[in-house]
Design a protein around this motif. Structure first.
Motif, short mmCIF file in Angstrom:
data_model
loop_
_atom_site.label_atom_id
_atom_site.label_comp_id
_atom_site.label_asym_id
_atom_site.label_seq_id
_atom_site.Cartn_x
_atom_site.Cartn_y
_atom_site.Cartn_z
N ASP A 29 31.82 29.30 38.57
CA ASP A 29 30.02 29.69 38.91
C ASP A 29 29.78 30.16 37.30
OD1 ASP A 29 30.99 32.25 38.39
OD2 ASP A 29 31.51 31.93 40.65
N ASN A 31 29.35 33.47 36.59
CA ASN A 31 30.14 34.67 35.98
C ASN A 31 31.84 34.48 35.47
OD1 ASN A 31 27.72 36.01 37.31
ND2 ASN A 31 28.73 35.38 38.96
N GLU A 55 27.99 32.87 48.04
CA GLU A 55 28.43 32.27 49.03
C GLU A 55 26.92 31.29 50.05
OE1 GLU A 55 31.13 33.36 51.27
OE2 GLU A 55 30.55 31.73 52.54
N LYS A 58 28.33 27.61 48.58
CA LYS A 58 29.32 27.19 49.20
C LYS A 58 28.44 26.01 50.25
CE LYS A 58 33.25 28.49 51.67
NZ LYS A 58 33.85 29.50 52.78
N GLY A 87 36.84 32.91 46.11
CA GLY A 87 37.47 32.27 47.85
C GLY A 87 36.04 30.87 47.52
N ASP A 91 37.17 27.71 48.28
CA ASP A 91 37.29 26.64 49.08
C ASP A 91 36.27 25.22 48.68
OD1 ASP A 91 38.07 28.81 50.31
OD2 ASP A 91 36.80 28.94 51.54
N THR A 111 40.40 33.88 40.69
CA THR A 111 39.37 35.29 39.48
C THR A 111 39.09 36.17 40.56
OG1 THR A 111 38.03 34.46 39.49
CG2 THR A 111 39.01 33.73 37.23
N THR A 112 39.49 36.38 42.11
CA THR A 112 39.07 37.83 41.99
C THR A 112 40.63 38.33 43.30
OG1 THR A 112 38.24 36.31 44.46
CG2 THR A 112 36.58 36.90 42.61
N THR A 154 37.03 42.62 35.06
CA THR A 154 35.30 42.31 35.17
C THR A 154 34.87 41.89 36.08
OG1 THR A 154 35.84 40.39 34.38
CG2 THR A 154 35.28 40.96 32.87
N1 LIG Z 1 40.22 29.34 52.53
C1 LIG Z 1 40.52 30.55 52.40
O1 LIG Z 1 42.25 30.83 53.26
C2 LIG Z 1 39.91 31.86 52.42
C3 LIG Z 1 40.91 32.98 52.88
C4 LIG Z 1 40.42 33.85 52.74
C5 LIG Z 1 38.27 34.04 52.36
N2 LIG Z 1 37.44 33.60 51.53
C6 LIG Z 1 36.44 32.30 51.29
O2 LIG Z 1 36.69 32.78 50.12
C7 LIG Z 1 35.21 33.89 49.68
C8 LIG Z 1 34.71 34.99 49.42
O3 LIG Z 1 36.05 34.95 48.05
P1 LIG Z 1 35.57 35.48 47.02
O4 LIG Z 1 35.59 37.48 47.98
O5 LIG Z 1 36.09 36.08 45.75
O6 LIG Z 1 34.40 35.90 46.80
P2 LIG Z 1 32.83 35.07 46.22
O7 LIG Z 1 34.14 33.98 45.36
O8 LIG Z 1 31.65 34.90 45.88
O9 LIG Z 1 33.59 35.86 44.51
C9 LIG Z 1 32.69 37.12 44.10
C10 LIG Z 1 31.88 37.52 43.26
O10 LIG Z 1 32.20 37.31 41.91
C11 LIG Z 1 32.64 36.43 40.48
N3 LIG Z 1 33.38 36.99 40.42
C12 LIG Z 1 34.73 36.15 40.25
N4 LIG Z 1 35.59 36.70 39.66
C13 LIG Z 1 35.03 36.74 38.54
C14 LIG Z 1 35.44 37.72 38.06
N5 LIG Z 1 36.85 37.84 37.60
N6 LIG Z 1 35.04 38.84 36.79
C15 LIG Z 1 33.76 38.60 37.40
N7 LIG Z 1 33.23 38.46 38.71
C16 LIG Z 1 34.03 37.45 38.84
C17 LIG Z 1 32.11 35.63 41.66
O11 LIG Z 1 31.30 34.98 40.75
C18 LIG Z 1 30.74 36.11 43.16
O12 LIG Z 1 29.48 36.40 42.55
C19 LIG Z 1 34.35 33.21 51.59
O13 LIG Z 1 33.65 31.81 50.99
C20 LIG Z 1 35.60 33.35 52.14
O14 LIG Z 1 35.43 31.47 53.31
C21 LIG Z 1 38.75 31.33 52.01
#
Ligand SMILES: NC(=O)c1ccc[n+]([C@@H]2O[C@H](COP(=O)([O-])OP(=O)(O)OC[C@H]3O[C@@H](n4cnc5c(N)ncnc54)[C@H](O)[C@@H]3O)[C@@H](O)[C@H]2O)c1
Ligand SMILES: [Zn+2]
Length: 344
Positions: A29, A31, A55, A58, A87, A91, A111-112, A154
């Protein structure tokens, strides 16, 4: 374990590995493009499919955007699709690749913290459909998961704490020693010196994989990963317009589900006190008022995971030992919510 679960010490090491594939495509994405992708250098041009973050993206529209990109960049079985992001991206990227031409290989580069410890392992892919979260998806494991801890530098703190709640959950459901070691961490320090998180990320992944490998398709044991999520999802729906992150609701859900475990004499007062203290230390209390208890209870009754017979919930029988499929009454839910709003 995932087929290849690797930690990288530097962006150049990761770049080299990505470059070594015959034909690669990166999904991310805006970011990730800005904060992460710009640190990578490839010896040949690698096409990037960039969708909007968050989200709400997605979605089926973003999935179509990715499929269109895969067609444009001539993806096939010889291609490795890298879904690089949180995620949301892993996903949707996993879903896009696992359905494109009946399935092409993909690698997650989370990356999170949520992605590193949870979302990129276990083979669940998916998107939200209309108002239904994760209703469309597949169970397909990535070929590899590549982790570069410095990407966390970050990430906004809110997302670091969000991922940490799932790590605490892993300890609470499966490993008391892990929970104790997480409890002692100084988060302000390790969120800066991100390489110190490596052994903890490894342990979370190990615990998740042990559970998933016994029940990939989520018919039984895998449900223990939902500890904190029966209450947590209801909180998440209730506070849908707040600027927060999933893990904060799970942290509150863990308090409530631990409280139900205490009341059922599955957890001692001391253990419950330990859990409460740890969660209080890191997570601000949700602003729930007495008049919200009824609405939150109703949200739980409607949750998709509930059986006809009632609200199904994971409880813990001591720290490190979870039991799924407990049917809890509306009175137990209300009692836990009342405890939360007056004591947590
Ligand atoms: N498949 C599975 O088993 C499973 C398990 C847990 C969660 N999930 C899914 O994961 C999603 C949530 O994931 P999340 O918490 O990672 O949120 P996300 O993917 O929305 O990321 C959070 C924010 O951080 C930004 N970002 C990501 N990496 C960055 C970095 N290194 N530096 C700066 N910004 C960064 C993204 O652009 C976004 O704005 C939900 O949709 C959930 O349903 C899936
Ligand atoms: Zn979760």
């Amino acid at each position: 374990m995932d087929r290849e679960f690797l930690f990288f010490n530097s962006a150049s090491e990761l770049s080299k590995t990505i470059s070594s594939f015959e034909h690669s495509i990166i999904i991310c994405d805006e970011n990730i493009r800005h904060h992460c992708l710009q640190h990578l250098e490839f010896d040949h041009n690698i096409p990037v499919i960039c969708i909007s973050s968050g989200e709400k993206n997605k979605s089926l529209q973003s999935l179509e955007q990715i499929w269109d990109g895969l067609i444009r960049f001539k993806a096939g079985r010889h291609t490795m699709v890298f879904s690089m992001g949180g995620g949301v991206i892993t996903d949707i990227g996993g879903l896009a690749a696992s359905t494109f031409k009946r399935g092409i290989p993909f690698t997650h580069i989370p990356t999170t913290l949520m992605g590193m410890v949870d979302a990129s392992h276990g083979g669940k892919t998916g998107i939200n459909y209309k108002n239904y979260k994760n209703y469309i998806g597949t169970f397909v494991k990535p070929s590899n998961v590549y982790i570069l801890p410095e990407f966390l530098k970050t990430l906004e703190p809110i997302h670091l704490y969000s991922g940490f709640a799932e790590m605490l959950k892993h300890g609470l459901i499966a490993d008391v020693y892990y929970f104790n070691s997480l409890k002692q961490l100084d988060l302000k320090e390790v969120f800066v010196e991100t390489e110190r998180l490596v052994p903890f990320i490894e342990q979370s992944v190990k615990l998740k994989n042990i559970i998933v490998n016994k029940d990939l398709q989520d018919y039984g044991l895998r449900q223990i990963l939902n500890f904190g999520h029966t209450f947590g999802h209801a909180f998440e729906s209730f506070f849908i317009n707040e600027h927060s992150a999933h893990g904060y609701f799970i942290a509150a859900g863990i308090v409530c589900e631990s409280y139900v475990s205490l009341k059922r004499q599955m957890l001692s007062e001391d253990m419950f006190g330990e859990i409460l203290e740890t969660l209080r230390k890191h997570y601000k209390k949700l602003a729930i008022k007495p008049m919200d208890v009824q609405i939150i209870t109703e949200l739980m009754v409607m949750d998709k995971k509930n059986l006809q017979s009632g609200i199904s919930c994971v409880l813990i029988n001591g720290i490190g030992n979870a039991i799924y499929g407990n049917i809890i009454s509306e009175d137990e839910v209300k009692e836990a919510l009342n405890f939360y709003l007056s004591h947590a």
